[in-house]
Design a protein around this motif. Structure first.
Motif, short mmCIF file in Angstrom:
data_model
loop_
_atom_site.label_atom_id
_atom_site.label_comp_id
_atom_site.label_asym_id
_atom_site.label_seq_id
_atom_site.Cartn_x
_atom_site.Cartn_y
_atom_site.Cartn_z
N GLU A 211 0.81 -1.30 -0.02
CA GLU A 211 0.08 -0.11 -0.06
C GLU A 211 1.08 1.21 0.11
N SER A 212 1.82 1.26 0.98
CA SER A 212 2.86 2.45 0.84
C SER A 212 3.54 2.52 -0.45
N TYR A 213 4.12 1.49 -0.79
CA TYR A 213 4.80 1.44 -2.16
C TYR A 213 3.89 1.88 -3.38
N LEU A 214 2.51 1.67 -3.45
CA LEU A 214 1.90 1.95 -4.36
C LEU A 214 1.56 3.59 -4.19
N ALA A 215 1.48 4.06 -2.95
CA ALA A 215 1.27 5.57 -2.77
C ALA A 215 2.64 6.29 -3.22
N ILE A 216 3.81 5.71 -3.21
CA ILE A 216 5.08 6.64 -3.54
C ILE A 216 5.23 6.51 -4.92
N PHE A 217 5.03 5.45 -5.80
CA PHE A 217 5.13 4.93 -6.74
C PHE A 217 3.94 5.31 -7.74
N SER A 218 2.82 5.61 -7.32
CA SER A 218 1.81 6.24 -8.16
C SER A 218 1.64 7.69 -8.27
N ASP A 219 2.70 8.58 -7.55
CA ASP A 219 3.00 9.65 -7.73
C ASP A 219 3.74 10.20 -8.82
N GLU B 123 5.15 13.05 -9.52
CA GLU B 123 5.89 14.07 -9.09
C GLU B 123 6.99 13.31 -8.41
N VAL B 124 7.07 12.12 -7.73
CA VAL B 124 7.96 11.26 -7.36
C VAL B 124 8.65 10.67 -8.63
N LEU B 125 7.82 10.42 -9.69
CA LEU B 125 8.49 9.60 -10.69
C LEU B 125 8.97 10.61 -11.88
N ARG B 126 8.94 11.81 -11.54
CA ARG B 126 9.21 12.95 -12.47
C ARG B 126 10.58 12.77 -13.07
N TYR B 127 11.47 12.06 -12.67
CA TYR B 127 13.03 12.01 -13.52
C TYR B 127 13.28 10.55 -13.42
N TYR B 128 12.12 9.66 -13.38
CA TYR B 128 12.17 8.20 -13.88
C TYR B 128 11.48 8.06 -15.18
N ASN B 129 11.79 7.11 -15.88
CA ASN B 129 11.06 6.56 -16.96
C ASN B 129 10.06 5.40 -16.53
N LEU B 130 9.46 5.82 -15.78
CA LEU B 130 8.34 4.81 -15.37
C LEU B 130 7.02 5.21 -15.19
N THR B 131 6.09 4.34 -15.43
CA THR B 131 4.64 4.90 -15.34
C THR B 131 3.95 4.61 -14.02
N PRO B 132 3.43 5.42 -13.63
CA PRO B 132 2.96 5.51 -12.16
C PRO B 132 2.10 4.02 -12.10
N LEU B 133 2.19 3.55 -10.90
CA LEU B 133 1.66 2.25 -10.59
C LEU B 133 -0.01 2.76 -10.39
N THR B 134 -0.74 1.75 -10.48
CA THR B 134 -2.23 2.00 -10.40
C THR B 134 -2.87 1.12 -9.67
N SER B 135 -2.24 0.16 -9.03
CA SER B 135 -2.82 -1.06 -8.37
C SER B 135 -2.16 -1.75 -7.34
N ASP C 21 -2.02 -4.69 -6.79
CA ASP C 21 -1.47 -5.89 -7.54
C ASP C 21 0.08 -5.60 -8.39
N GLN C 22 0.15 -4.25 -8.87
CA GLN C 22 1.27 -3.91 -9.39
C GLN C 22 2.58 -3.71 -8.29
N ALA C 23 2.09 -3.04 -7.34
CA ALA C 23 3.06 -2.95 -6.01
C ALA C 23 3.48 -4.14 -5.65
N ARG C 24 2.72 -5.07 -5.65
CA ARG C 24 3.17 -6.31 -4.98
C ARG C 24 4.29 -6.95 -5.91
N GLU C 25 3.78 -6.93 -7.28
CA GLU C 25 4.87 -7.46 -8.42
C GLU C 25 6.08 -6.90 -8.06
N GLU C 26 6.14 -5.61 -7.95
CA GLU C 26 7.40 -5.05 -8.03
C GLU C 26 8.18 -5.35 -6.51
N ILE C 27 7.48 -5.34 -5.47
CA ILE C 27 8.06 -5.81 -4.28
C ILE C 27 8.69 -7.33 -4.63
#
Length: 183
Positions: A26-34, A36-48, A50-56
């Protein structure tokens, strides 16, 4: 070649660095769905979740495969994920790795990474046997550059159009810290 055994826990005055766990989703999703946090990354914001669990799970497996190490940053006395930090692009034969980090936006400017980075650097040199640790950031990310410089990293130069971030070729500012310059 060095193989990491058991996930190390690192502690600083205010923070505990531990393994990423499924309960952090849940916290991972909150960080990586923002965005602004991903502004300098070539990442698409997480939306679920399940995606956060997969990344972990990927990061846990990469550690098990001795490919990288990524710590969960938590406040001492609270076991809630507030950011991550660790080494990637670990080239054991060349004794080098890159450090990367992120923290939830509400904690930007509160010294989180500045406090935990020296412990991670120490672990890299003392336990992983690294000779060189690099930190790459986009030139516009002045706060990240300052964090690295405060930890002793020296600017080396620019890798022109090294990344494609959000569809646009983007330069990378390279800073590094060598074992001989550390401390």
């Amino acid at each position: 070649m060095l193989a990491l055994k058991g996930f190390p826990v690192l502690e600083t005055e205010r923070f505990v660095l531990r393994s990423l766990l499924a309960q952090d989703a849940e916290s991972y999703l909150a960080i990586f769905s923002d965005p602004e946090v991903l502004r300098y990354y070539n990442l698409t914001p997480l939306t679920s979740l399940d995606q956060a669990r997969e990344e972990i799970a990927k990061k846990q497996q990469f550690f098990e495969d001795n490919f990288l190490i990524r710590w969960a940053i938590t406040r001492r006395g609270e076991d809630r994920l507030i950011g991550t930090i660790g080494f990637h692009r670990w080239e054991k034969e060349h004794l080098r790795a890159e450090v990367g980090y992120d923290v939830e936006r509400d904690l930007w400017g509160h010294g989180v990474i500045g406090e935990v980075l020296p412990s991670v650097v120490r672990y890299g040199f003392e336990e992983m046997g690294l000779n060189r640790i690099a930190g790459l950031t986009v030139p516009e990310n002045i706060p990240s550059k300052r964090i690295l410089e405060k930890a002793g990293f020296q600017e080396e130069g620019i890798l022109r159009q090294n990344y494609v971030i959000h569809g646009k070729p983007t330069d990378a500012l390279v800073l590094s810290l060598l074992r001989e310059d550390w401390r």
